[in-house]
Design a protein around this motif. Structure first.
Motif, PDB file in Angstrom:
ATOM      1  N   PHE A   1      98.903  41.194 104.427  1.00 56.15           N
ATOM      2  CA  PHE A   1      99.812  42.251 103.995  1.00 56.15           C
ATOM      3  C   PHE A   1     100.449  42.904 105.209  1.00 56.15           C
ATOM      4  N   ALA A   2     101.643  43.414 105.017  1.00 55.07           N
ATOM      5  CA  ALA A   2     102.384  44.082 106.081  1.00 55.07           C
ATOM      6  C   ALA A   2     101.940  45.539 106.188  1.00 55.07           C
TER       7      ALA A   2
ATOM      8  N   TYR B   1      90.770  43.903  81.668  1.00 51.64           N
ATOM      9  CA  TYR B   1      91.329  42.650  82.151  1.00 51.64           C
ATOM     10  C   TYR B   1      91.912  42.906  83.530  1.00 51.64           C
ATOM     11  N   ALA B   2      91.142  42.545  84.553  1.00 56.73           N
ATOM     12  CA  ALA B   2      91.515  42.850  85.941  1.00 56.73           C
ATOM     13  C   ALA B   2      91.394  41.587  86.801  1.00 56.73           C
ATOM     14  N   PRO B   3      92.206  40.572  86.519  1.00 55.87           N
ATOM     15  CA  PRO B   3      92.099  39.321  87.280  1.00 55.87           C
ATOM     16  C   PRO B   3      92.456  39.519  88.748  1.00 55.87           C
ATOM     17  N   MET B   4      91.928  38.684  89.595  1.00 55.78           N
ATOM     18  CA  MET B   4      92.245  38.760  91.016  1.00 55.78           C
ATOM     19  C   MET B   4      93.604  38.083  91.242  1.00 55.78           C
ATOM     20  N   MET B   5      94.625  38.715  90.685  1.00 56.99           N
ATOM     21  CA  MET B   5      95.990  38.195  90.726  1.00 56.99           C
ATOM     22  C   MET B   5      96.967  39.365  90.815  1.00 56.99           C
ATOM     23  N   PRO B   6      98.014  39.251  91.639  1.00 54.73           N
ATOM     24  CA  PRO B   6      98.398  38.123  92.497  1.00 54.73           C
ATOM     25  C   PRO B   6      97.661  38.044  93.832  1.00 54.73           C
ATOM     26  N   HIS B   7      96.529  38.656  93.926  1.00 54.61           N
ATOM     27  CA  HIS B   7      95.685  38.703  95.123  1.00 54.61           C
ATOM     28  C   HIS B   7      95.521  37.322  95.771  1.00 54.61           C
ATOM     29  N   LEU B   8      95.295  37.326  97.095  1.00 55.21           N
ATOM     30  CA  LEU B   8      94.927  36.103  97.804  1.00 55.21           C
ATOM     31  C   LEU B   8      93.710  35.437  97.147  1.00 55.21           C
TER      32      LEU B   8
ATOM     33  N   ILE C   1     102.653  44.713 100.433  1.00 53.79           N
ATOM     34  CA  ILE C   1     103.919  44.282 101.012  1.00 53.79           C
ATOM     35  C   ILE C   1     103.612  43.000 101.767  1.00 53.79           C
ATOM     36  N   GLN C   2     104.211  41.897 101.356  1.00 49.76           N
ATOM     37  CA  GLN C   2     103.882  40.603 101.935  1.00 49.76           C
ATOM     38  C   GLN C   2     104.445  40.464 103.344  1.00 49.76           C
TER      39      GLN C   2
END
Length: 433
Positions: A281-282, A204-211, A273-274
């Motif tokens: 990403f920073a 279970y590898a959802p694209m979350m919290p990914h853009l 890092i937002q």
């Protein structure tokens, strides 16, 4: 289940009692999340109640790492137990042909051919689904998956990712709907496995919290007044949305009676890092050799077998495959050098971790050294980052005490030349490109 101190955890001998049925395995992989960005890791604002509960029920390695901070390479390591320079999936994509933009390359025949060649390189890899099938397991892929058709190339008995280039396949296609659009495909698989009385492995590898950071409005509203940055608020809300999906999955296991005989493992593929001024990403996070891109908590829950607690020992995603295989009574395949995280003596005796970071687009899909940017080694509190001279111009060794300096701001390499020399030798003994 009582919590244990670090010293108690390290003293445990994980004796595994005989049981009637082999354990099921659920591997939950977050996508682009910072290692501090959980309630149980002490974040001031982000709420992750379901992962917090899982942490209370798990053995938690707070000093967990992935060897590389780019998703394709990182995920391939999780499913094979091999480092990127071993499984060859070092970069997300092939080289961009000269004169073309990235967007133009996605329609270029030569570029697309090389993408298929990368997948072909992976097809013979000893993946967990293939190895577990030999032990009678069925398996299901949901979420991020780069390596073509999940069943043909990954060895899953069922999966969401078709991998068809003609249908826009790249890093998961249909699988990327999971989580954001519910978990019904996973639930259907769990019901079928239970009906067929089969032990199972779930990816279970959802694209979350990914853009894209597009959380439900109710969650964004919860965070928008806690920060001056809209981008940060959306990222924080995505972390909680992801946590909600994990709660749904764990509730399904509980309701169906499958939880007690299921090993649940959690980590994320790379850090994040937002940036406060954009959706990006920073620095010193994703794609970097710093802890902001490499560090992740690793949680292992196995009722009746693994006592809950926190460990300050080092753990790596290269350990997942050996740990899972030994837990089900199988032996790791050749090339797997990770340890069994359920063997307390092995965990206590480890003193170092290794890793490597690479170019986003490969220079040469068959030669890992051509794509290499940095190698790194963590020895206790000391971390050496060594640039690959061929690809990092004017790069210098970087040495940090990550306990005193967790954000790696103070490079003390010049003050500890002997330590740099010692750790360089260890890196070369591990892999010298």
């Amino acid at each position: 289940m009582p919590r244990l101190s670090v010293s108690c955890v390290l003293a445990l001998a994980f004796t595994l009692p005989a049981q009637a049925a082999p354990p099921n395995v659920v591997l939950i992989v977050g996508d682009d999340q910072g290692w501090t960005d959980y309630g149980f890791m002490g974040h001031e604002h982000i709420k992750t109640p379901h992962l917090d509960k899982l942490a209370r029920e798990s053995l938690v390695f707070k000093r967990g790492y992935v060897p590389t901070s780019l998703c394709r390479a990182s995920l391939a390591t999780m499913v094979t137990g091999l480092y990127p320079h071993q499984h060859l999936m070092t970069s997300n994509d092939p080289p961009i042909p000269k004169g073309l933009t990235n967007a133009q390359a996605q329609k270029d025949a030569g570029f697309l051919k090389q993408r298929q060649e990368m997948i072909a390189l992976f097809e013979n890899a000893p993946t967990l689904p293939k190895l577990l099938e030999k032990e009678g397991y069925v398996s299901f892929q949901a979420g991020k998956w780069w390596e073509g058709n999940a069943c043909r190339c990954g060895g899953f008995t069922e999966g969401m990712t078709h991998g068809d280039p003609a249908k826009g396949a790249r890093h998961g296609d249909e699988g990327l709907k999971i989580g954001r659009e519910g978990l019904q495909p996973v639930f259907d698989f769990l019901d079928k496995a239970q009906k067929d009385k089969k032990p199972f492995f779930v990816w279970y590898a959802p694209m979350m919290p990914h853009l894209p950071h597009n959380p439900p409005e109710r969650l964004f509203n919860k965070y928008k007044d806690k920060t001056k940055s809209e981008f940060v608020a959306k990222y924080w809300a995505m972390c909680e949305w992801f946590d909600e999906t994990i709660g749904d999955l764990l509730a399904k296991l509980e309701k169906s009676g499958q939880s007690e005989n299921t090993i649940v493992i959690y980590l994320h593929d790379n850090g994040w890092i937002q940036d406060e001024t954009s959706a990006n990403f920073a620095p010193k996070s994703k794609r970097s050799p710093y802890d902001g891109g490499l560090r992740t908590p690793i949680l292992v829950k196995w009722p009746g077998h693994v006592k809950s607690g926190e460990s300050d020992r080092l753990a790596s995603s290269v350990d997942l495959a050996p740990t899972i295989l030994r837990a089900v009574g199988a032996e790791p395949s050749k090339g797997m050098t990770g340890i069994d995280l359920l063997d307390a003596h092995w965990v206590a005796s480890r003193s170092e971790l290794f890793g490597e970071t690479f170019e986003h687009n490969a220079v040469d899909i068959t030669k890992p050294a051509a794509n290499l940017q940095y190698r790194w080694v963590l020895d206790g509190n000391w971390k050496l980052i060594l640039p690959h001279e061929s690809n990092v111009k004017d790069g210098q060794p970087e040495l940090y005490d990550v306990t005193k300096d967790p954000t790696e701001k103070d490079n003390v390499a010049a003050k500890h030349l002997d330590k740099v020399k010692e750790l360089t030798k260890r890196l070369d003994a591990w892999w010298k490109p």
